[in-house]
Design a protein around this motif. Structure first.
Motif, PDB file in Angstrom:
ATOM      1  N   ALA A 175     -12.062  -6.826   5.769  1.00 14.50           N
ATOM      2  CA  ALA A 175     -12.939  -6.498   6.890  1.00 14.50           C
ATOM      3  C   ALA A 175     -13.327  -7.764   7.647  1.00 14.50           C
ATOM      4  O   ALA A 175     -13.343  -7.792   8.884  1.00 14.50           O
ATOM      5  CB  ALA A 175     -14.179  -5.773   6.384  1.00 14.50           C
TER       6      ALA A 175
ATOM      7  N   LEU B 177     -21.019   0.552   6.512  1.00 15.63           N
ATOM      8  CA  LEU B 177     -20.159  -0.449   5.890  1.00 15.63           C
ATOM      9  C   LEU B 177     -19.517   0.097   4.625  1.00 15.63           C
ATOM     10  O   LEU B 177     -18.319  -0.095   4.376  1.00 15.63           O
ATOM     11  CB  LEU B 177     -20.952  -1.717   5.572  1.00 15.63           C
TER      12      LEU B 177
ATOM     13  N   ILE C 151     -12.914  -8.735  11.618  1.00 13.66           N
ATOM     14  CA  ILE C 151     -14.102  -9.115  12.403  1.00 13.66           C
ATOM     15  C   ILE C 151     -13.869 -10.458  13.086  1.00 13.66           C
ATOM     16  O   ILE C 151     -14.249 -10.666  14.245  1.00 13.66           O
ATOM     17  CB  ILE C 151     -15.349  -9.156  11.506  1.00 13.66           C
TER      18      ILE C 151
ATOM     19  N   TRP D 207     -14.223  -1.835  12.793  1.00 16.59           N
ATOM     20  CA  TRP D 207     -14.810  -3.129  12.414  1.00 16.59           C
ATOM     21  C   TRP D 207     -15.018  -4.001  13.655  1.00 16.59           C
ATOM     22  O   TRP D 207     -16.043  -4.672  13.790  1.00 16.59           O
ATOM     23  CB  TRP D 207     -13.884  -3.859  11.424  1.00 16.59           C
TER      24      TRP D 207
END
Length: 1630
Positions: A1188, A1117, A1192, A1135
């Motif tokens: 991010a 990450l 996602i 991601w």
């Protein structure tokens, strides 16, 4: 508002004389400031003036005083107000103005002018109401003003003179009596005395003419005394006006008071005046005077006797004509001359005859000067010259026409244009007079038919259309004129599109367009032209020179033919009687070809219309067919012609060729077909330079050949086609070929024979073969090649269109026999393949040379040698590789160490990855030989033994080859892997005979790869990866992986996928060992992802990253969060692949939410001096984390995890969105420092153009998309919430909207969200606290989604933040407390006392400079008042009204609107026990409400309308309530002035005792800060006072109000001064 103290001095009032208007003015002086006239009187003086019985006099005086305002608009309105009062009270206003001017002798001239102008307007309007005594006084005043100063002061004296002229309309005797006092014999009068008499003569002819004898008797002796030009000019002008008046008088003698007056009455006086003016004064050097004299003399000649005029003409005409040379602007000279000419030709007199030649020459010269249309005077002069010719033509028509036609014979551009303009004017204006000259004119104009000058042609065309209107073209020669117009319609395009420097330049385009319009006008609107144009226009269809006019011609023909067809359906053209007409088949052939190119001149539609209209005159059998098809063709053109992308030329041609084919079928007459064919042959020369049109003509000829059965016609058409086609034109070649193809469909042998003839006659004599590829040597060979191209194209179309049953036999028997000889010289040359040969060290040279050999080497000597050569080459190649292997083995054996094998292997690596199978196979064979040699020849363990350091390198390079598409490569690669592993075992100390179960099992894999099935290969490489994962030492694991990454880019998809499988397996089994290398691994894989070619490899690589994440999620990450924003597609996919694992997704959410909770959302740039925040910058880490999340959320598999964590995700993102509103992109590096010493990659920064607020909003949006909240998103999009969240000043409103929608769509989440957001209330960052309170405030408004247990908690939270340091936080707390009204009566009653106290305190917040909290408090009160009982509010009702009253006049419009709305909401308590005090508050604030109904802000207007509608039922006036309910609608436009005017009448009728209170309330607003309100107040005051009855006026403080209105005339705002003046105009009878 403070009221001006207008105290009244009763003693002074009593002392004034009511009957003396002049007493008004004693306390006013005439000084003026720099802006506008000021009233420097004292308040006492004003009130003293108003003590008069007629206050309107004082108001008129004030307006008079203010008339000279600095603003012209105000001047106009003040003048209008004076005029309005003057219309009602002319005597009062005029007498006031008279006395004002008398008393203020030092008044500025400009001010006097304005007053005099106003008086003139009033006099003109009310002249019938003005009594004689006042008129006399005004005459005396105006006379004095006019002559007060002996010097000429135009503005002042003109205004006075105009007043005298206005008075003279009814009081001419009085005016003349006064003027004659100043017009005494022996003394030169004032300039304006003379000018006034001149203007009076024009204004009142019947009143002035009776004085004319006396005036002339006095004036004539004065003429000799006038030495100055200005006086002479005045006398000359006056004499001209006098003459005009006398002539007008005589012309209307039946209405005149003295019918005995005639020309001779004044002829002697006028002759005397003429003598002085012409013989003495005309010699002056002053141009203006000369022009005035000429004008006067022109009028005088009409009063002179015929004898005197004839006597003077020899001197008069040369004298006037001589002035042309002395004046640049000749209009007035021409005008005077025209009057002389009218006098001379009166009663058809011929006294001009001796002077006619001179006149014609000079006037013709004038007419030849082209008028400048930018200078109106030149145009007027030109028109006046034309009028002179028309006047002279009344007596000398023959002479003038002959003169003009003679002038046309001179080939001079200007002479011809001037002459034609005269002729056009005469033709249009003297139709009856020229009736017997028409033939002469037409004949004389024929000389211009060959004219080439466009300017002359333009004027000639205008003359022709004029002649057309008057029947000239029906005469002999008329058709020539029409032909001239058609010829101009055919003009070519201009060579250059540059604009000419000549302003009179006429381009071909302009002339052509004009003549197109003329032809159209002649055919459609001039009835007499029908006989001229029909059927003459048909004669113009065929000639080549008119081709470019086809659009205009067909437009006219279609109109005329259609009209004839409608009027006489059975009438047909007699072609025998009209020998010049083209025959029907010629017309059909011509129109068909013209229609074939419809884009040219946009002629297509008109050509088709002409075909339809002409059908009955072409052949009876065509009528029904063409009437059916042509409308469809027209519709097709209309739909497609104007859009290039829709237009298809081929489709259009197909339609027309079908029409031609059906036409021939419909007529069904072989003779008709022959005539059509002959017509096409005759018309071939028409298209000599029009290849595109000839293209279509050839196709039409092909259709004719296809339809005819006559071979001789076919031969003639074929001969014409091939003799006329230009072989250099692709258009013509293609048309010829298609036409021949159509011919072949019916006459195949004739077509082939023609091609054979062309080949023999035009090709074989000059060229050796149809496809000879030799160099071009001379021009004849070029021609032959072009003819070859045509012939070959023709063969192609012949083959295409010929009958299939015939063409087969013709191809072999005729066509190929004719073509084959021309292929004899064709040669094909192939270039040999080149090889790479670069000399480095021995290994480099040998490998490059050998591996690059072609897979098969063949000779080209002959088929019988192929096998032997192949065997020989195979043996040679085999020997070559044996030699290479021997060489490399020998080199390796001499240095059998890891370094030694590395030195050789690095040359083999590029060939292992070659795109060519045989090269990879050869290099793999070599690798196997070398590894075997290395294993066999390596030194025993313990003797200079080192570690097998390049084991990882060898394995990494060999892995992709284990799944190579070539079987032998796969098998050898597995053998190589086994040798490497065995060699590694040797280095570990094992003997060569050592058995390792995993290594020894590898040959099994070799057997399994025999099949190339992808599933089997996957299984093999998967098993291989398990072995490698176990065998690769830890210290070489990193190197193995980084080299294996290169295999992901392998050209072979199976190989790259195999590398990917091994990579994933190693990550899975040994990923825990890579913690320190995660960042570098992610970087390297990211680089490879940008270049991976195969989707399955890319997918596998992404999955390997997910596998790596399962061991090292935090590190992965962190690595991914270090990448530049916006993320590229590869990071986005990383991601997404991680998020597809539900467990990983949950852990990712936990870590990202921790980052958001623990990180500073932004950093601030502070001004060191003021400590103010200059700007805010988003911090990198949380921003990338939010981005991010956005990616996602786009993964469908995360839906369940997102839903379970929705409250946490939503709360964190919402708070972050609030923090990002108005922030800039991060300033700091977003990438952590590299831990690897070898890393050379530069640090990456956030892209400066990103918008943090937008990115965070998009993340929140994707959250809703993932949980499938389509309805919620639709509402947010409609309300523009996402844009609002980006605005630093409005994001709170976006949060409010978000809270509203969350409660509606996700009520079950509300409690959890509250729990998550509660912590934000204690945040150090203002935006986070603002987000919390704004969200909670709206939750209360939405009743907490029905969970009443949450209300008290939210209320307590908001009450706790009422003392927050942030004004916005406090404001939303007030809003939230006010929203308790939405929860229900029970909760309102529960919190009533607390909330009301908070609201009252909010209205008194001292740290609220922009009244934000005050605004919310008032809005909240409005809502709460709707829910509570009267007893809850009774004690503080009046207190609230007093608190909000100052807000009515706040600068901020929204505060004013909220205050008025709250005031209106209080009305529900106005009918109970509190009615009396509340009604008193309504009346107190009533004026403010009425004035703000016309506030500059629309929301304030709406609030005031609402308030008045609420108060209407309470105030006790049915009429007023009806007005409020009907007219004060929220969104309706209100005519404020009309509404207030009507309302003032109602107020006076229903509240007479309150009128003075209202009026004084208005006066208090005369000092408002807003000019609109001051103006509204002035207007409403005027309406109230103006509509009061006489008996009610004693109740009003009239002096106070009028004095205040007068002071408003000095307001800084012009609009206010305007409204004050308009209000004063209503008080005309005070």
């Amino acid at each position: 508002m403070d009221e001006t103290d207008y105290s009244v001095d009763v003693d002074i009032m009593a002392a004034m004389d009511d009957n003396d208007p002049s007493s008004i003015y004693q306390d006013f002086d005439s000084d003026s400031d720099s802006g506008h006239s000021s009233l420097s009187y004292s308040i006492t003086s004003v009130e003293t003036a108003f003590s008069l019985r007629k206050k309107a006099q004082a108001l008129a005086l004030a307006l008079i005083e203010a008339a000279y305002d600095k603003s012209t608009q105000v001047q106009t309105i003040v003048g209008n107000s004076l005029f309005d009062i003057g219309k009602k009270q002319p005597k009062m206003v005029l007498s006031s103005a008279q006395y004002y001017l008398k008393k203020h002798s030092k008044l500025p001239i400009g001010h006097r002018v304005v007053i005099l102008n106003a008086m003139e307007r009033i006099v003109k309007e009310t002249i019938d109401e003005i009594e004689a005594p006042l008129a006399v006084d005004l005459v005396n005043l105006a006379s004095e003003e006019m002559t007060h100063n002996k010097e000429v002061m135009p503005d002042w004296q003109t205004a006075a003179s105009n007043l005298l002229v206005a008075l003279g309309a009814n009081y001419c005797n009085e005016v003349m009596e006064e003027i004659l006092k100043k017009f005494q014999p022996g003394t030169l009068p004032h300039f304006f005395v003379v000018q006034t008499m001149a203007h009076l003569a024009s204004a009142n002819v019947f009143g002035m003419v009776p004085f004319m004898k006396a005036v002339l008797g006095t004036m004539l002796p004065m003429l000799g005394m006038a030495k100055h030009d200005n006086m002479r000019w005045a006398f000359s002008t006056a004499l001209g006006k006098f003459c005009e008046a006398i002539l007008d008088y005589i012309a209307n003698i039946d209405k005149a008071p003295d019918p005995s007056v005639h020309k001779d009455t004044y002829s002697l006086e006028m002759y005397s005046a003429y003598d002085i003016l012409f013989n003495v004064w005309l010699k002056t050097n002053e141009a203006k005077l000369r022009l005035a004299i000429v004008d006067a003399v022109g009028h005088m000649t009409n009063l002179m006797t015929s004898d005197k005029l004839e006597e003077q003409l020899p001197r008069l005409i040369p004298g006037i004509l001589g002035l042309y040379r002395r004046h640049n602007e000749p209009f007035h000279i021409t005008e005077g001359l025209c009057n002389v000419l009218k006098a001379a030709v009166a009663d058809e007199s011929t006294i001009l005859e001796p002077h006619l030649e001179v006149l014609l020459n000079e006037l013709h010269r004038q007419c030849c000067v082209t008028p400048d249309y930018a200078n109106p005077m030149t145009v007027k002069n030109h028109n006046e010259v034309l009028r002179c010719f028309a006047v002279m033509s009344q007596s000398f028509c023959d002479r003038i026409i002959t003169y003009l036609l003679q002038k046309l014979e001179l080939a001079n551009e200007k002479l011809r244009i001037g002459t034609l303009s005269i002729l056009k004017h005469l033709i249009n204006s003297l139709d009856a007079l020229l009736e017997n000259k028409k033939s002469l004119i037409v004949t004389g104009l024929k000389i211009l038919l060959p004219e080439s000058n466009n300017k002359v042609k333009k004027m000639f065309a205008q003359v022709i259309i004029a002649m057309a209107h008057h029947g000239y073209l029906e005469l002999e020669g008329g058709e020539l004129m029409v032909e001239f117009i058609v010829r101009q319609c055919s003009l070519p395009e201009d060579v250059t599109k540059k604009r000419s420097a000549d302003p009179e330049f006429v381009s071909n385009d302009a002339l052509r367009s004009m003549c197109d319009n003329i032809l159209h006008l002649g055919t459609t609107t001039i009835a007499v032209m029908e006989s001229v144009l029909w059927p003459f226009l048909l004669e113009c269809l065929v000639p080549m020179q008119y081709t470019s006019a086809m659009n205009a011609l067909c437009l006219g023909i279609s109109h005329l033919a259609a009209k004839k067809r409608d009027e006489s359906p059975d009438e047909r053209l007699n072609y025998d009687a009209e020998p010049n007409l083209p025959k029907p088949c010629a017309i059909i052939a011509r129109l068909m070809v013209m229609a074939g190119r419809p884009l040219k001149g946009r002629r297509g539609i008109n050509v088709i219309k002409a075909m339809q209209a002409l059908a009955p005159n072409l052949h009876d059998n065509l009528v029904e067919l063409w009437d059916t098809i042509t409308p469809k063709l027209i519709l097709y053109l209309e739909d497609n012609l104007h859009e290039d992308e829709k237009w298809s030329q081929k489709s259009w041609e197909d339609l027309l060729l079908k029409l031609l084919s059906k036409t021939l079928d419909e007529v069904d007459d072989e003779e008709f077909i022959c005539e059509i064919g002959e017509a096409f042959i005759e018309q071939v020369p028409l298209y000599q330079n029009r290849s595109d049109e000839k293209n279509f003509m050839y196709k039409c000829m092909g259709v004719v050949m296809r339809k005819t059965s006559k071979r001789d016609l076919v031969d003639k058409l074929l001969n014409e086609m091939f003799s006329s086609v230009k072989h250099t034109s692709q258009f013509e070649r293609e048309g010829c070929a298609v036409g021949l193809g159509f011919c072949a469909s019916s006459h195949l042998d004739a077509a082939i024979k023609k091609l054979e003839t062309v080949t023999k006659e035009k090709m074989l004599k000059k060229g050796s073969g149809l496809f000879s590829l030799g160099f071009i040597k001379d021009k004849s060979e070029v021609d032959v090649e072009q003819i070859k191209s045509t012939v070959m194209l023709c063969y192609g179309y012949v083959t295409m269109y010929a009958p299939p049953d015939l063409i087969t036999s013709r191809i072999e028997g005729t066509i190929l026999r004719s073509m084959n000889p021309h292929f004899a010289n064709i040669k094909i040359k192939l270039d040999p393949r080149l090889t790479e040969a670069e000399t480095f060290e021995l290994v480099k040279i040998s490998t490059d040379c050998v591996y690059a050999l072609p897979e098969q080497i063949m000779t080209a000597k002959g088929k019988e040698e192929t096998y032997e050569e192949a065997k020989e080459q195979e043996e040679l190649v085999s020997l070559t590789f044996e030699s290479l292997h021997a060489l490399l083995t020998e080199i390796l054996v001499k240095n059998c160490t890891p370094a030694g094998i590395h030195d050789i292997f690095k040359h083999l690596e590029p060939w292992l990855y070659s795109i060519n199978n045989h090269e990879r196979e050869r290099s793999m064979n070599t690798t196997l030989v070398l590894l075997q040699a290395y294993f066999e020849n390596m030194q025993p363990y313990g003797v200079s033994m080192s570690t097998f350091s390049n084991m990882s390198t060898l394995l990494a390079r060999l892995v992709p080859r284990c799944t190579d598409p070539v079987l032998s490569i796969r098998q050898n690669a597995i053998d190589c892997v086994q040798l490497v592993l065995k060699t590694a075992l040797r280095y570990e100390g094992f003997s060569p005979e050592h058995k390792d179960q995993m290594v020894d099992a590898l040959p099994v894999l070799k057997d399994r790869v025999m099949k190339g099935d992808p599933n089997i290969l996957f299984s093999v490489v998967s098993d291989l990866s398990k072995v490698l994962s176990k065998k690769i030492p830890s210290d070489q694991l990193r190197n193995f992986l980084f080299l294996l990454f290169d295999g992901l880019l392998d050209f072979q998809s199976h190989s790259s996928s195999g590398a990917c499988v091994v990579l994933n397996s190693v990550f899975k089994s040994r990923g825990h060992e890579l913690h320190s290398d995660i960042a570098d691994i992610i970087d390297e894989l990211h680089d490879k992802l940008t270049n991976i070619q195969y989707p399955q490899t890319r997918t596998g690589t992404l999955r390997s990253i997910r596998t790596l994440s399962s061991h090292n999620l935090p590190a992965v990450l962190n690595a991914l969060l270090s990448y530049q924003l916006p993320f590229d597609d590869h990071i986005v996919d990383c991601w997404k692949i991680i998020a597809k694992d539900a467990q990983l997704a949950g852990n990712v959410f936990d870590q990202i939410l921790d980052i958001l909770a623990q990180s500073m959302p932004f950093e601030e740039k502070i001004d060191q001096k003021t400590q103010k925040v200059l700007s805010r910058y988003a911090t990198p880490l949380p921003l990338t984390a939010v981005c991010a999340l956005c990616e996602i959320f786009k993964v469908e598999e995360t839906e369940e995890v997102v839903i379970s964590n929705f409250h946490r995700l939503f709360s964190s993102l919402l708070v972050y969105c609030g923090c990002m509103a108005g922030t800039k992109a991060p300033r700091m590096e977003s990438r952590k420092e590299k831990t690897s010493k070898k890393e050379k990659k530069p640090s990456i920064r956030i892209h400066v153009n990103i918008n943090p607020a937008r990115l965070s909003g998009e993340s929140l949006r994707q959250l809703f998309i993932r949980i499938k909240s389509d309805d919620l998103l639709a509402v947010l999009d409609k309300d523009n919430v996402w844009v609002t969240l980006e605005d630093q000043n409005k994001y709170q409103e976006g949060v409010t909207c978000m809270a509203r929608e969350i409660t509606e769509y996700y009520p079950q989440q509300v409690a959890k969200i509250i729990s998550c957001l509660t912590s934000s209330l204690s945040s150090l960052h203002d935006p986070q606290r603002i987000i919390g309170v704004s969200f909670f405030a709206e939750l209360i408004n939405q009743r907490c989604a029905g969970d009443m247990s949450l209300v008290e908690m939210l209320m307590n939270n908001l009450l706790g933040r009422l003392v927050d340091s942030s004004l916005i936080v406090r404001m939303f707390c007030i809003r939230g407390l006010g929203n308790i009204a939405s929860v229900g009566s029970e909760q309102v009653q529960k919190f009533c006392t607390t909330v009301l106290s908070a609201m009252m305190a909010g209205m008194d917040d001292k740290e609220d400079p922009d009244d934000d909290i005050t605004l919310e408090a008032m809005s909240g009160l409005s809502k709460i008042l709707a829910e509570i009982d009267e007893n809850n509010i009774r004690a503080i009702l009046i207190n609230i009204t007093l608190r909000i009253r100052p807000c009515f006049e706040k600068d901020r419009s929204s505060v004013r609107a909220a205050a008025f709305s709250l005031f209106g909401n209080l009305s529900r308590f106005g009918n109970g026990p509190s009615k009396a005090p509340f009604l008193e508050q309504i009346h107190t604030n009533f004026v403010s409400l009425l004035l703000h109904v016309n506030d500059e802000d629309s929301e304030v207007k709406k609030a005031c309308k609402f308030c008045l509608r609420q108060f209407g039922p309470l105030m006790g006036s049915e009429n007023m309530n009806e007005m409020f309910q009907n007219h004060l609608l929220e969104d309706a436009n209100l005519s404020y002035g009309e509404f207030m005017y009507d309302l003032s009448k109602v107020l006076i009728a229903d509240f007479p005792d309150k009128v003075n209170f209202y009026v004084m309330g208005n006066v208090s607003f005369f000092k408002s800060l807003w000019s609109d309100i001051r103006g509204n107040a002035a207007m409403l005051s005027g309406f109230l006072l103006g509509n009061l009855r006489q008996d009610q006026r004693n109740l009003i403080s009239k002096e106070h109000v009028c004095g205040a209105l007068i002071l408003l005339l000095k307001d800084q705002s012009a609009e206010v001064r305007i409204k004050a003046a308009e209000a004063m105009s209503l008080l005309y009878d005070y």
